[in-house]
Design a protein around this motif. Structure first.
Motif: not given
Length: 185
Positions: A72-92
């Motif tokens: 779960p700890g690693r999953s939280a990190i992964i999802h947090t940084y996948l969410a940061a894609r909002v600054q760089f990628r299409p489809d919010p």
């Protein structure tokens, strides 16, 4: 205030140069070495995202998210940084889904233990970052009221005191306010 902003900006630039160097070093490691070390790959994906290489970062992080032994700890990190894609990628919506997954995971596990990766993976920091990314995604999707609520939640988080968030979060909030103001003109 101007001096504080300039000092914070200099720290960001220094930190950015450091992240590029560490990212290059991790990329130079043999793939078979990295493959057996999930924290190395997660850090590599985090750094790619921080350096603006969002497409590659997303690939690396999604590969790690598919690991059968994901904690779960690693999953939280992964999802947090996948969410940061909002600054760089299409489809919010993709970023919003990742942000909401991270916020839910962090909320359901108040004693969550995360691997220590460059001092950026404490649950308070992850929650502030995820809420900020959710706010940005909602803003880009046109849901200004929900974006404001997420930014307000992020501002109330202890992790929002981290130097980068003290800059990025108010700037995001200011963009929202400017957009709301322009709609009322």
């Amino acid at each position: 205030l101007h001096k504080e902003y300039r000092r914070q900006r200099q720290m960001c630039i220094r930190d950015s140069n450091d992240t590029v160097s560490v990212s290059r070093w991790l990329d130079a490691l043999p793939a078979e070495f990295r493959a057996t070390r999930p924290d190395v790959e997660i850090l590599r994906g985090m750094l790619m995202m921080m350096n603006g290489d969002a497409a590659r970062a997303e690939d690396v992080l999604r590969e790690q998210a598919d690991r059968p032994t994901l904690t779960p700890g690693r999953s939280a990190i992964i999802h947090t940084y996948l969410a940061a894609r909002v600054q760089f990628r299409p489809d919010p919506r993709v970023a919003l889904q990742a942000a909401e997954s991270a916020v839910t995971l962090l909320g359901e596990n108040p004693d969550l233990r995360t691997p220590e990766l460059l001092g950026l993976t404490h649950p308070h920091l992850l929650r502030a970052s995820s809420l900020t990314s959710a706010g940005r995604a909602l803003f880009l999707a046109g849901d200004l009221g929900a974006a404001r609520r997420r930014f307000d939640e992020a501002l109330a988080e202890p992790g929002a005191q981290y130097s980068l968030y003290r800059i990025h979060l108010p700037v995001s909030y200011t963009h929202l306010r400017a957009h709301e103001t322009s709609l009322h003109l």
